[in-house]
Every structure is written in C-alpha cells, then in structure tokens.
Design a protein around this motif. Sequence first.
Motif, PDB file in Angstrom:
ATOM      1  N   GLN A 390       5.297  38.459  49.347  1.00 21.76           N
ATOM      2  CA  GLN A 390       5.402  37.008  49.310  1.00 21.76           C
ATOM      3  C   GLN A 390       4.074  36.368  49.732  1.00 21.76           C
ATOM      4  O   GLN A 390       3.419  36.816  50.667  1.00 21.76           O
ATOM      5  CB  GLN A 390       6.519  36.530  50.233  1.00 21.76           C
ATOM      6  CG  GLN A 390       6.628  35.024  50.381  1.00 21.76           C
ATOM      7  CD  GLN A 390       7.024  34.324  49.090  1.00 21.76           C
ATOM      8  OE1 GLN A 390       7.942  34.762  48.400  1.00 21.76           O
ATOM      9  NE2 GLN A 390       6.335  33.255  48.760  1.00 21.76           N
ATOM     10  N   ALA A 391       3.687  35.306  49.052  1.00 24.39           N
ATOM     11  CA  ALA A 391       2.483  34.557  49.388  1.00 24.39           C
ATOM     12  C   ALA A 391       2.827  33.409  50.329  1.00 24.39           C
ATOM     13  O   ALA A 391       3.867  32.758  50.190  1.00 24.39           O
ATOM     14  CB  ALA A 391       1.826  34.013  48.127  1.00 24.39           C
ATOM     15  N   PHE A 392       1.927  33.164  51.295  1.00 28.77           N
ATOM     16  CA  PHE A 392       2.098  32.077  52.257  1.00 28.77           C
ATOM     17  C   PHE A 392       0.803  31.283  52.356  1.00 28.77           C
ATOM     18  O   PHE A 392      -0.277  31.767  52.012  1.00 28.77           O
ATOM     19  CB  PHE A 392       2.437  32.627  53.647  1.00 28.77           C
ATOM     20  CG  PHE A 392       3.736  33.384  53.721  1.00 28.77           C
ATOM     21  CD1 PHE A 392       4.929  32.723  53.999  1.00 28.77           C
ATOM     22  CD2 PHE A 392       3.770  34.762  53.524  1.00 28.77           C
ATOM     23  CE1 PHE A 392       6.126  33.413  54.066  1.00 28.77           C
ATOM     24  CE2 PHE A 392       4.963  35.467  53.604  1.00 28.77           C
ATOM     25  CZ  PHE A 392       6.145  34.792  53.863  1.00 28.77           C
ATOM     26  N   LEU A 393       0.909  30.079  52.892  1.00 26.65           N
ATOM     27  CA  LEU A 393      -0.245  29.272  53.265  1.00 26.65           C
ATOM     28  C   LEU A 393      -0.139  29.014  54.760  1.00 26.65           C
ATOM     29  O   LEU A 393       0.769  28.316  55.214  1.00 26.65           O
ATOM     30  CB  LEU A 393      -0.266  27.950  52.486  1.00 26.65           C
ATOM     31  CG  LEU A 393      -0.393  28.060  50.966  1.00 26.65           C
ATOM     32  CD1 LEU A 393      -0.310  26.679  50.321  1.00 26.65           C
ATOM     33  CD2 LEU A 393      -1.688  28.760  50.567  1.00 26.65           C
ATOM     34  N   PHE A 394      -1.052  29.597  55.518  1.00 24.51           N
ATOM     35  CA  PHE A 394      -1.035  29.468  56.975  1.00 24.51           C
ATOM     36  C   PHE A 394      -1.861  28.264  57.410  1.00 24.51           C
ATOM     37  O   PHE A 394      -2.985  28.058  56.943  1.00 24.51           O
ATOM     38  CB  PHE A 394      -1.626  30.719  57.626  1.00 24.51           C
ATOM     39  CG  PHE A 394      -0.645  31.838  57.860  1.00 24.51           C
ATOM     40  CD1 PHE A 394       0.626  31.809  57.300  1.00 24.51           C
ATOM     41  CD2 PHE A 394      -0.992  32.928  58.650  1.00 24.51           C
ATOM     42  CE1 PHE A 394       1.529  32.834  57.522  1.00 24.51           C
ATOM     43  CE2 PHE A 394      -0.106  33.959  58.876  1.00 24.51           C
ATOM     44  CZ  PHE A 394       1.161  33.916  58.324  1.00 24.51           C
ATOM     45  N   SER A 395      -1.310  27.485  58.347  1.00 23.23           N
ATOM     46  CA  SER A 395      -2.042  26.382  58.956  1.00 23.23           C
ATOM     47  C   SER A 395      -1.811  26.423  60.459  1.00 23.23           C
ATOM     48  O   SER A 395      -0.679  26.628  60.923  1.00 23.23           O
ATOM     49  CB  SER A 395      -1.569  25.030  58.397  1.00 23.23           C
ATOM     50  OG  SER A 395      -1.867  24.916  57.021  1.00 23.23           O
ATOM     51  N   GLY A 396      -2.884  26.237  61.211  1.00 24.41           N
ATOM     52  CA  GLY A 396      -2.782  26.279  62.664  1.00 24.41           C
ATOM     53  C   GLY A 396      -3.921  27.062  63.264  1.00 24.41           C
ATOM     54  O   GLY A 396      -4.962  27.275  62.628  1.00 24.41           O
ATOM     55  N   GLU A 397      -3.733  27.542  64.496  1.00 22.17           N
ATOM     56  CA  GLU A 397      -4.797  28.244  65.209  1.00 22.17           C
ATOM     57  C   GLU A 397      -4.606  29.755  65.117  1.00 22.17           C
ATOM     58  O   GLU A 397      -3.487  30.265  65.243  1.00 22.17           O
ATOM     59  CB  GLU A 397      -4.828  27.803  66.669  1.00 22.17           C
ATOM     60  CG  GLU A 397      -5.293  26.357  66.837  1.00 22.17           C
ATOM     61  CD  GLU A 397      -5.439  25.951  68.286  1.00 22.17           C
ATOM     62  OE1 GLU A 397      -6.463  25.341  68.649  1.00 22.17           O
ATOM     63  OE2 GLU A 397      -4.501  26.255  69.068  1.00 22.17           O
ATOM     64  N   ILE A 398      -5.731  30.455  64.903  1.00 23.31           N
ATOM     65  CA  ILE A 398      -5.723  31.905  64.739  1.00 23.31           C
ATOM     66  C   ILE A 398      -6.859  32.487  65.570  1.00 23.31           C
ATOM     67  O   ILE A 398      -7.971  31.949  65.589  1.00 23.31           O
ATOM     68  CB  ILE A 398      -5.898  32.292  63.253  1.00 23.31           C
ATOM     69  CG1 ILE A 398      -4.710  31.809  62.421  1.00 23.31           C
ATOM     70  CG2 ILE A 398      -6.070  33.795  63.097  1.00 23.31           C
ATOM     71  CD1 ILE A 398      -4.863  32.077  60.925  1.00 23.31           C
ATOM     72  N   LEU A 399      -6.573  33.587  66.247  1.00 22.61           N
ATOM     73  CA  LEU A 399      -7.581  34.315  67.012  1.00 22.61           C
ATOM     74  C   LEU A 399      -8.375  35.215  66.070  1.00 22.61           C
ATOM     75  O   LEU A 399      -7.808  35.856  65.187  1.00 22.61           O
ATOM     76  CB  LEU A 399      -6.886  35.154  68.086  1.00 22.61           C
ATOM     77  CG  LEU A 399      -7.734  35.683  69.237  1.00 22.61           C
ATOM     78  CD1 LEU A 399      -8.192  34.537  70.121  1.00 22.61           C
ATOM     79  CD2 LEU A 399      -6.903  36.687  70.051  1.00 22.61           C
TER      80      LEU A 399
END
Length: 547
Positions: A390-399
């Motif tokens: 499945q494809a996603f679009l991530f938004s937010g903070e990532i280390l």
Amino acid sequence: MEFEKIIPASALAAVPCGSGLTVDGSVLASFTEQAFKRLSFTFPQEHLESLLNVACDPASSENDRLVAVKLLENTVIAAKGTLPLCQDTGVAQVFAWKDTAVSSVLAAANGAAQFGSDTEALTAGVGKAYKENNLRFSINIPSSLFDEKNSATNLPAQVDVFSTNGDGEPSYRFLFCAKGGGSSNKTDFTCATKALLNPQSFERFLQTKIAALGTAACPPYTIAVVIGGLSPEQNLQTLKLATTGYWDAVAALNKSGGAIRWTDTVGGVRPLRCQDWEERVLRIAAETGLGAQFGGSHLAAHARVFRLPRHGASCFASIGVSCNAHRNLVGYISREGAFLQKNVSDPQPFFEKAAAYTAGADARHREPVTVELSSIDAARAQLSSYPVGQAFLFSGEILVARDAAHARWKALLESGKPLPDYTLHYPILYAGPAETPKGAVIGSFGPTTANRMDPYADDLMSRGAALITIAKGNRSELWRTACKKYGAFYLGTIGGAAALIAEKHITARKVLDYPDLGMEAVQLISVKDLPVFLITDDKGNDFYASL
C-alpha cells in the motif's frame, strides 16, 4: 554522443611540444571540476530515454511508472544546478588514458597552482567540485584498523591514469564517475570453475545473482556481468567499465572515424561482448518481479555481458550494477581543446511526456493513504489495517539517523545507559543528506539501504524505538521477525529522487545529536506528503517476499 568544448586550445599548452600535446596541471584541475559538476546535476539523453521507456512501457506496473515519473521529475529539479541528483554524491573516480605523446606541466606558472603529479591536479579538481556544489562528503579516513573520521572533503578520490601508445591524434581521454555506496555494495565476485561455462549452469547462476541484487541500490539498474579474466583485477576492472557504459561510448566513438582513438582493452585484452545473453539478463531481471523498486518488470533498464580469456584453472565471474543515478561522463583533451560529453540541460520534456502517459495509463490506480505522524501509536494503528504494498503520504516529524548514529546508540546500551528519549517518539528514516545550499531547508535527501541497520532490531524495538522505519530495499528475516514480535513497520521511499524529496517534501530540519558525524548526525525533519510504501507489516508480512 555529442561533446562540448569546455576549455579552448589556447589555454592548453604551457610550452611548445613539437608534434605532441602539452597540458597544464591547472587545466586538468579545471576540466575535472567541471566534469563532476556536470555529472552531479544532469544526465545524458540516453539515460533520460531509458527512464521514459519505463514510464511509457505498457508492460510496466503502476509502481514502475510512478518511480520513473518521480525520477524524471527529480532530474528537472537537479538540472537547476543547486540540488544534486542523489544525496549520495558518491566516491569520485577518474579513469584516464594518456598517450605517450602527451606531457603535463605541473609547476606553477603565471600564478597557477603547483601540482606534484597528474593525480594531484585531477584530485584538486574533484575537491573543488565537491566543496562548491552542495555535494556530500562520504569518505571516512582510518586512524587505526577500527577507528575512522569523515574527511569533510570527500577526498581522496580514486584516480587511475594509464599510459597508452596512441595511433591517432595525441590525446588524453577520461571517464569521470560518481559511484554511490549502495550500488558499489552490490558488486559480487565469484571464483567459479569451468562448470559454469554452459548455458544451463550460467542461466542458473544469473537467476540466483540477479534475484539477490534486490532493490536497495535504486533500480532501474544497468546490470553488468563479466566472465573470465587473466586475473581477478582484470575481471573487476572490466566490470567497472561495463557498468558505466564505457564500452558503448568507445564503440560509438571509434566507429565514428574521429582522429582520436579510444582505448577498448583492459590490460591489453579486448573483451568479447555477448549480446544474446544481455537479452537473457533483462528477461531474468524482469522475472524477479522486483521492478523499479516496488514491484514490476523494470528491475533493469540495460544489461552488458562480457567474456575474457582465462587461465585453465580459473573462471572468475562478477556481476555489478549502476543505479538510476547513472553519473558517468567521458571527455578528452586534444590539440583542439578540452571536451566533455554533452548532457541534457533541460529534461522537462521527458518528464512531461512521462507524466502525461502515466496519467492516462493509471487512471484507475489506488490513491495513496494520508498518514499524520502526530503519534507513533496512532500511526501504527492506521498502518496495521492495510496490506503490504500500500502507498501512503506521510506528513509530520521524522527522525533521521543511519549507520554511525545506530552504532552510538548501541554503545550506550552496552554501557548500561538508556537510548536518547528522541528515539522513542518518531519514525526513523535512514538517510545522510548532501550539503545544504544557501537559503534551502536541506540538501538533496534520499533513503539509504535498510538492511545495514538490521542487526539493531531487538536492541531498539524491545525498548520502544524503531517501531516505524523508512529506507530503501529489502530487509532480512531478522528484521521481519522483530516487526512481528514488537508490532513494528518498515516502509520504503523512492531511492534516487533526492532533489525532489528535498525541494517538495521536506519543510524543516534541525540537528538533534552527534553533530560531529557530519551528514550522519541525528536530525529531525518535518515532511509533507512524503510518498512511502508499506514493505513489512506488524504481522511479519513482507512485500518483496510476496513477489
């Protein structure tokens, strides 16, 4: 192949040299600097056409086309000359063939720099290119067997200068390469036997080795295979040149009837090209189902197979790749001036054509699912309801952390100390960005190979860290088992689209820890609609295994 004059003839000769050719060391440095700048931001037309073919091939999977379009969009951004094509701007490699009628003037004259050798002059050009063009410093210098430190210059470069007896116009010929670690790591060398030299055995050999390449080195690949060689070194040098496309360039240039004769041998031996097997390599690559990173038929865009003489007791066999960031450039210096291979300065038409075709071909494609990364637990719960692939679009903070940071976390645990608190609150993306251009949020940014971090699975997951990770390529059974045990997820993002990710998907960044590690420092980034694909889920299902 077209060439562009970079330095005029009037700037080449420091002193008269009869029927020969004299080149000033400052010319070698300037020529090399311009070569590495060009190959770091632009591609030749042939490479753009290969990506366009993936996008427009009716047999391509939806994900094949998606990756190809993103890679072409990446070339449009990189061509502006600020963000390089790939975050791993690679080991700088210079292969040079210098006719005996060519001499170098290296001493200082008219205020020019003084060099001790051609290698020193070429290295100076590399150093300037990496310093002034937002490229990444990836080279570590050892102080002992186990200790090392980043050189902070990307030097030393690998420079090999070969002496040749030219039978045409005296010339100095060059192949400039920027080779990333991910694709170099896929080099496989085997000391086989004559038992390999039959169609059935060789086909089985190819099936095993090509499947083992995986996707971590950023396909679509150029896959090269070399059988034989009078020594292991001859075999591997031939492989290296084959992955760069050097033999294709040499064949075309020598056939054109120009006054300059390009070297078509390695150690005096001319490799035998086996084009029928190149077609089989492409077929075997397609049959893996790995595709252009996330399933499909375009693991490879090109294949080259060469055969060399061998000692009766030895049968060396090697396989290697060049990734989709295919950064190789030929050039030459003659009495007419210094010339570099001409790349495409405006790839926009290639991107537009690919995007238009894909929009029609994938009218019924699955829309990516939006995930807000405000909470690790909430994100895990959302991911858990979708299948791998499945494809996603991530938004937010990532280390952001990779090898060196993970090693320091491991050392903390071994000394009885806890993990840093920040490891528990964010997804971890394995990456090492290029240098940040003035006024930009971050330099070219893309994922590094996931499975190098696999040995840390239990150490991190058992303590609540690394429950969502993002990188590229397939992972080991160790990581998949840990995902099932601790309810963790691994997602892949597109490798080779570093300029695109930096410009369109990263909105903020700051260094959190270990600034002395340079590009491997721990950072926190904010992303908007970062495209990712679910590779391993909390049940132990693996997308690549399902193929």
